[in-house]
Design a protein around this motif. Structure first.
Motif, PDB file in Angstrom:
ATOM      1  N   ASP A 112       0.806  -1.217   0.000  1.00 28.63           N
ATOM      2  CA  ASP A 112       0.000   0.000   0.000  1.00 28.63           C
ATOM      3  C   ASP A 112       0.843   1.273   0.000  1.00 28.63           C
ATOM      4  N   PHE A 113       2.010   1.237   0.616  1.00 28.97           N
ATOM      5  CA  PHE A 113       2.769   2.471   0.807  1.00 28.97           C
ATOM      6  C   PHE A 113       4.172   2.445   0.185  1.00 28.97           C
ATOM      7  N   THR A 114       4.981   1.470   0.549  1.00 25.89           N
ATOM      8  CA  THR A 114       6.373   1.490   0.093  1.00 25.89           C
ATOM      9  C   THR A 114       6.469   1.387  -1.421  1.00 25.89           C
ATOM     10  N   ALA A 115       5.708   0.476  -2.011  1.00 24.04           N
ATOM     11  CA  ALA A 115       5.806   0.258  -3.458  1.00 24.04           C
ATOM     12  C   ALA A 115       5.353   1.459  -4.268  1.00 24.04           C
ATOM     13  N   THR A 116       4.503   2.307  -3.676  1.00 26.87           N
ATOM     14  CA  THR A 116       3.983   3.457  -4.421  1.00 26.87           C
ATOM     15  C   THR A 116       4.643   4.771  -4.019  1.00 26.87           C
ATOM     16  N   GLY A 117       5.692   4.691  -3.201  1.00 29.06           N
ATOM     17  CA  GLY A 117       6.512   5.873  -2.969  1.00 29.06           C
ATOM     18  C   GLY A 117       6.150   6.755  -1.808  1.00 29.06           C
ATOM     19  N   TRP A 118       5.245   6.303  -0.945  1.00 19.05           N
ATOM     20  CA  TRP A 118       4.864   7.153   0.195  1.00 19.05           C
ATOM     21  C   TRP A 118       6.041   7.497   1.103  1.00 19.05           C
ATOM     22  N   PRO A 119       6.853   6.523   1.555  1.00 18.78           N
ATOM     23  CA  PRO A 119       7.975   6.890   2.432  1.00 18.78           C
ATOM     24  C   PRO A 119       8.946   7.864   1.771  1.00 18.78           C
ATOM     25  N   ARG A 120       9.216   7.669   0.477  1.00 20.87           N
ATOM     26  CA  ARG A 120      10.141   8.572  -0.212  1.00 20.87           C
ATOM     27  C   ARG A 120       9.549   9.978  -0.299  1.00 20.87           C
ATOM     28  N   THR A 121       8.245  10.077  -0.554  1.00 20.94           N
ATOM     29  CA  THR A 121       7.608  11.395  -0.605  1.00 20.94           C
ATOM     30  C   THR A 121       7.755  12.116   0.722  1.00 20.94           C
ATOM     31  N   PHE A 122       7.503  11.414   1.815  1.00 16.10           N
ATOM     32  CA  PHE A 122       7.647  12.046   3.130  1.00 16.10           C
ATOM     33  C   PHE A 122       9.113  12.349   3.436  1.00 16.10           C
ATOM     34  N   ALA A 123      10.020  11.454   3.043  1.00 14.26           N
ATOM     35  CA  ALA A 123      11.443  11.705   3.277  1.00 14.26           C
ATOM     36  C   ALA A 123      11.904  12.958   2.554  1.00 14.26           C
ATOM     37  N   ASP A 124      11.400  13.169   1.339  1.00 13.74           N
ATOM     38  CA  ASP A 124      11.743  14.373   0.592  1.00 13.74           C
ATOM     39  C   ASP A 124      11.244  15.636   1.302  1.00 13.74           C
ATOM     40  N   ALA A 125      10.203  15.470   2.125  1.00 13.29           N
ATOM     41  CA  ALA A 125       9.679  16.590   2.906  1.00 13.29           C
ATOM     42  C   ALA A 125      10.315  16.656   4.298  1.00 13.29           C
ATOM     43  N   GLY A 126      11.358  15.829   4.533  1.00 12.82           N
ATOM     44  CA  GLY A 126      12.055  15.857   5.813  1.00 12.82           C
ATOM     45  C   GLY A 126      11.406  15.056   6.913  1.00 12.82           C
ATOM     46  N   ARG A 127      10.549  14.084   6.542  1.00 16.48           N
ATOM     47  CA  ARG A 127       9.813  13.326   7.552  1.00 16.48           C
ATOM     48  C   ARG A 127      10.247  11.861   7.588  1.00 16.48           C
ATOM     49  N   THR A 128      10.493  11.365   8.781  1.00 18.54           N
ATOM     50  CA  THR A 128      10.716   9.934   8.998  1.00 18.54           C
ATOM     51  C   THR A 128       9.367   9.222   8.985  1.00 18.54           C
TER      52      THR A 128
END
Length: 274
Positions: A51-67
């Motif tokens: 649901d999240f990792t494969a579609t880029g959610w963590p990377r999107t938040f990381a780009d915004a400075g969020r763990t």
């Protein structure tokens, strides 16, 4: 560059869940220090990766400075199995999520949750005694689907009963035709790679403690998100009205397409940046 990390965690097991939930953490290279980490909770018969990792959610938040911490629900992904219906109640599953969050050691967290994850996240502000700061809840309806599932028909269709036991004859080779919802659930829990026994136990357990938004709303800022073509978000405006100050954003897509959309991710990042 965000750094993904596998974290099995060390939380005490939630009631009826045999062990801590699996957590995958992505740490941003440049962190927004004033903002808490983000918990991501997936939907039924899926996983945090799907649901999240494969579609880029963590990377999107990381780009915004969020763990981010992507948590697999019990019986899903890398998390422990659900032994029986009594272990798969709302109380048990929410307790396991709370234990996983507490083990992270953060004073506060933000939450993005979808579908079943959102139904469970509704309980988190009260269950974590002030630890949840803001929430984004998507793909959510005020109605409880699991109470409408015909458990006897589900056993015939899957060959598994609500306590995780295999039927003596396995699945019925010619099961009695059943309602569309039960048929859909049987297909979901029997998909390749699914832990069918755990998912059947969860259907029964969650249905025994159905979603009851009228009994109390979260007392934190909430943004609701619904797909413009998603019938499973029907009635979401009732939930918006129940939460003081809440708003709803409609994004393109059906139930899966909405979660995968760039518009959903952008709305979540913006709301949780406040």
């Amino acid at each position: 560059m965000p750094t993904p990390q596998n974290e099995p965690g060390t939380p005490a097991a939630g009631a009826g869940i045999d062990g801590p939930l699996a957590v995958r953490t992505t740490v941003a290279a440049a962190s927004a220090d004033h903002l808490p980490p983000v918990i991501l909770l997936h939907g039924f018969a899926s996983s945090g990766d799907d649901d999240f990792t494969a579609t880029g959610w963590p990377r999107t938040f990381a780009d915004a400075g969020r763990t981010t911490h992507v948590i697999d629900l019990p019986g899903h992904g890398r998390s422990p199995a659900v032994a029986d219906a009594a272990s798969g109640t709302t109380t048990s599953v929410v307790g396991a999520i709370v234990s996983a969050i507490e083990a992270l050691g953060a004073d506060q967290v933000d939450v993005v949750a979808y579908s079943l994850g959102a139904r469970l996240a509704w309980e988190l502000p009260a269950a974590t005694t002030g630890r949840v700061r803001r929430m984004v809840l998507g793909g959510l309806s005020p109605f409880e689907p699991f109470t409408a599932v015909d458990l006897d028909a589900l056993r015939r269709l899957t060959g598994v009963d609500v306590d995780g036991n295999l039927a003596a004859t396995g699945a019925d080779p010619a099961p009695t035709p059943t309602d569309p919802l039960t048929g859909m659930m049987a297909a979901m829990v029997s998909a390749p790679g699914a832990d069918t026994a755990s998912l059947v136990a969860l259907i029964a357990g969650l249905g025994s403690e159905p979603f009851a938004p009228e009994s109390g709303a979260p007392h934190v800022p909430v943004l609701f998100v619904a797909g413009a073509e998603d019938p499973m978000s029907g009635g979401i405006d009732q939930l918006v009205a129940a939460v003081p100050g809440a708003a709803v954003v409609r994004v393109p897509g059906d139930h899966q397409g909405a979660l995968d959309s760039a518009e959903f991710r952008a709305a979540a990042v913006a709301f949780l940046s406040e």
